[in-house]
Design an enzyme around this catalytic site. Sequence first.
Site, PDB file in Angstrom:
ATOM      1  N   HIS A  75      96.658  33.006  66.501  1.00 33.94           N
ATOM      2  CA  HIS A  75      96.126  32.737  67.843  1.00 33.94           C
ATOM      3  C   HIS A  75      97.138  33.152  68.898  1.00 33.94           C
ATOM      4  O   HIS A  75      98.350  33.044  68.707  1.00 33.94           O
ATOM      5  CB  HIS A  75      95.692  31.278  68.007  1.00 33.94           C
ATOM      6  CG  HIS A  75      96.796  30.269  68.024  1.00 33.94           C
ATOM      7  ND1 HIS A  75      97.430  29.876  69.193  1.00 33.94           N
ATOM      8  CD2 HIS A  75      97.361  29.546  67.034  1.00 33.94           C
ATOM      9  CE1 HIS A  75      98.329  28.946  68.916  1.00 33.94           C
ATOM     10  NE2 HIS A  75      98.313  28.735  67.611  1.00 33.94           N
ATOM     11  N   ASP A 101      96.768  32.208  72.342  1.00 34.55           N
ATOM     12  CA  ASP A 101      96.848  31.269  73.456  1.00 34.55           C
ATOM     13  C   ASP A 101      97.973  30.270  73.213  1.00 34.55           C
ATOM     14  O   ASP A 101      98.445  30.094  72.087  1.00 34.55           O
ATOM     15  CB  ASP A 101      95.527  30.528  73.634  1.00 34.55           C
ATOM     16  CG  ASP A 101      95.129  29.748  72.394  1.00 34.55           C
ATOM     17  OD1 ASP A 101      95.121  30.344  71.299  1.00 34.55           O
ATOM     18  OD2 ASP A 101      94.835  28.538  72.515  1.00 34.55           O
ATOM     19  N   ASP A 152     104.639  29.204  68.001  1.00 35.93           N
ATOM     20  CA  ASP A 152     103.236  28.766  67.930  1.00 35.93           C
ATOM     21  C   ASP A 152     102.385  29.524  68.950  1.00 35.93           C
ATOM     22  O   ASP A 152     102.119  29.022  70.028  1.00 35.93           O
ATOM     23  CB  ASP A 152     103.188  27.254  68.198  1.00 35.93           C
ATOM     24  CG  ASP A 152     101.793  26.670  68.126  1.00 35.93           C
ATOM     25  OD1 ASP A 152     100.924  27.272  67.487  1.00 35.93           O
ATOM     26  OD2 ASP A 152     101.559  25.607  68.727  1.00 35.93           O
ATOM     27  N   GLU A 160      92.758  28.561  70.394  1.00 32.57           N
ATOM     28  CA  GLU A 160      93.012  27.615  69.305  1.00 32.57           C
ATOM     29  C   GLU A 160      93.511  26.277  69.845  1.00 32.57           C
ATOM     30  O   GLU A 160      93.239  25.226  69.277  1.00 32.57           O
ATOM     31  CB  GLU A 160      94.036  28.212  68.337  1.00 32.57           C
ATOM     32  CG  GLU A 160      94.218  27.450  67.031  1.00 32.57           C
ATOM     33  CD  GLU A 160      95.346  26.434  67.078  1.00 32.57           C
ATOM     34  OE1 GLU A 160      95.522  25.717  66.081  1.00 32.57           O
ATOM     35  OE2 GLU A 160      96.048  26.352  68.105  1.00 32.57           O
ATOM     36  N   GLU A 161      94.254  26.324  70.948  1.00 29.34           N
ATOM     37  CA  GLU A 161      94.861  25.107  71.488  1.00 29.34           C
ATOM     38  C   GLU A 161      93.884  24.253  72.291  1.00 29.34           C
ATOM     39  O   GLU A 161      94.213  23.133  72.658  1.00 29.34           O
ATOM     40  CB  GLU A 161      96.060  25.470  72.385  1.00 29.34           C
ATOM     41  CG  GLU A 161      97.171  26.237  71.678  1.00 29.34           C
ATOM     42  CD  GLU A 161      97.970  25.388  70.708  1.00 29.34           C
ATOM     43  OE1 GLU A 161      97.603  24.224  70.496  1.00 29.34           O
ATOM     44  OE2 GLU A 161      98.963  25.894  70.168  1.00 29.34           O
ATOM     45  N   ASP A 189     100.764  29.389  60.942  1.00 28.90           N
ATOM     46  CA  ASP A 189     100.740  28.492  62.111  1.00 28.90           C
ATOM     47  C   ASP A 189     101.116  27.056  61.743  1.00 28.90           C
ATOM     48  O   ASP A 189     100.624  26.121  62.350  1.00 28.90           O
ATOM     49  CB  ASP A 189      99.333  28.537  62.731  1.00 28.90           C
ATOM     50  CG  ASP A 189      99.276  27.893  64.109  1.00 28.90           C
ATOM     51  OD1 ASP A 189     100.325  27.799  64.765  1.00 28.90           O
ATOM     52  OD2 ASP A 189      98.178  27.486  64.525  1.00 28.90           O
ATOM     53  N   HIS A 204     104.857  23.051  71.131  1.00 27.92           N
ATOM     54  CA  HIS A 204     104.382  22.182  72.208  1.00 27.92           C
ATOM     55  C   HIS A 204     105.521  21.444  72.915  1.00 27.92           C
ATOM     56  O   HIS A 204     105.263  20.572  73.740  1.00 27.92           O
ATOM     57  CB  HIS A 204     103.344  21.164  71.715  1.00 27.92           C
ATOM     58  CG  HIS A 204     102.088  21.770  71.190  1.00 27.92           C
ATOM     59  ND1 HIS A 204     100.926  21.059  71.033  1.00 27.92           N
ATOM     60  CD2 HIS A 204     101.795  23.020  70.767  1.00 27.92           C
ATOM     61  CE1 HIS A 204      99.987  21.834  70.542  1.00 27.92           C
ATOM     62  NE2 HIS A 204     100.501  23.042  70.378  1.00 27.92           N
TER      63      HIS A 204
END
Length: 466
Positions: free
Chosen positions: A83, A85, A114, A148-149, A172, A439
């Site tokens: 992903h 995003d 990530d 995805e997030e 991931d 994150h």
Amino acid sequence: MNFEKIIDSYKDDIIKSTQELIRIKSVEGEPKPGMPFGEGPNEALEYALRLAESMGFETLNVDGYAGHADLGEGEEVVGVLVHLDVVPEGDGWTYPPYVAEIHDGKIYGRGAIDDKGPTIASLYAMKAIKESGVKLNKKIRIIFGTNEESGWGGINYYLKKVKAPNLAFTPDADFPVIHGEMGILIFNIEKKFERKCNCAVKINYIKGGNRPNMVPDYCEALLEVADEKKEFVKEKLDKFVEKTGYKLSLDDRGKHVIIKSYGISAHGSTPQAGKNAISQLIAFLGEVVECDCDASEFVKLYNRKIGMEYNGQSIGCGFEDSVSGKLVFNVGVIDMNEEEVKVSVNIRYPIKYKREDIYNGMEEELKGTGVRIVHIEHLPPIYIPSEDTLVQKLMSVYREFTGDYDSKPITIGGGTYARAMKNAVAFGPLFPGQEELAHQKDEYIAVDDLIKITKLYAKALYELAR
């Protein structure tokens, strides 16, 4: 087949491509024509497809929702699910989150681990396979997701338009192989305030957090404080900070004060790795808000039923199983004013349970409080036995490459694209014992690890497609 020398020759290009992708701020934004998740994710998708085309791969953009790049021929398809995003960057970075500076051999930036670094590693792994000239019996396809997030609309749209790969991995999560992922629930805890506040310490608003799946690193409350209560609030704050060690401050604005709470961001699946700014602030408000209005009652309820807990035990969902461990409970966002409150929660629940178990447990605990639970999103748990062929092949590649014969397949609380299709697992990019910074501020990927996973993914894809 040894792809390592080929990949070593790509090192500068791998670093450069990773930096270029990190520099695209691909947080979901307002939809635009041909850009269902906004300009940032679309720019990242177009970049990835251009890079894949420059490597000689056939590409497809599926209406801006997702895309893919293909290597080889064959009816069967081995997929790599990535992903592009990212979550919002948050505050407190040492280095700018969208510049991709290199310090001490680490590329810093939102999405570095990530999932942009692993995306680039996977692409260059495919390029190395192509350049080596080895014969493949299956097609290799890298699929680029774009939200995805924040909802999975991109990958779900893609899979309605394009047949899913026969088997796949997503880079991931963690090594060696993730063969189970806990169920994920996102919901709001909501309450309308009927009994309004006329207290000497009155809450005008509480605001904090960015996403349900992030531990919030900042939250603030605007309080209307009577003159005779000003010193009381200040003294309470000083004692609270001294007692707890939480980072809170007071901004005196005359009739009002703003209480600011500073936490540490972390992934919603590992809230214990962070410090929840929302829960810290509400814990303090419980010391100074004394009346029986609905806002005050909600503060007390929050502290009784949620507090600083990570496993949902006081709110009725403290479940665990032998396969995946304890439920994980993360408060990610709060929006409270004088009329109502909405608290967004992200739960990772054990594989052997159902979402009804979670909701029923919480509703029983909240009965009679006037609080509603409003469902938003659900991803069921997944589990592939460790004896499965895909798991065993990836474990074999990992063990041969790393020499780590002790690690076994694991389950996690995180949610990856492995859930999007059958016969898929997560595979890296974090090695056992490595720091998890997805994150969080100062997210990075080490250059040495970036090259290492490129080599590992090349070997894995070859073994799956040969």
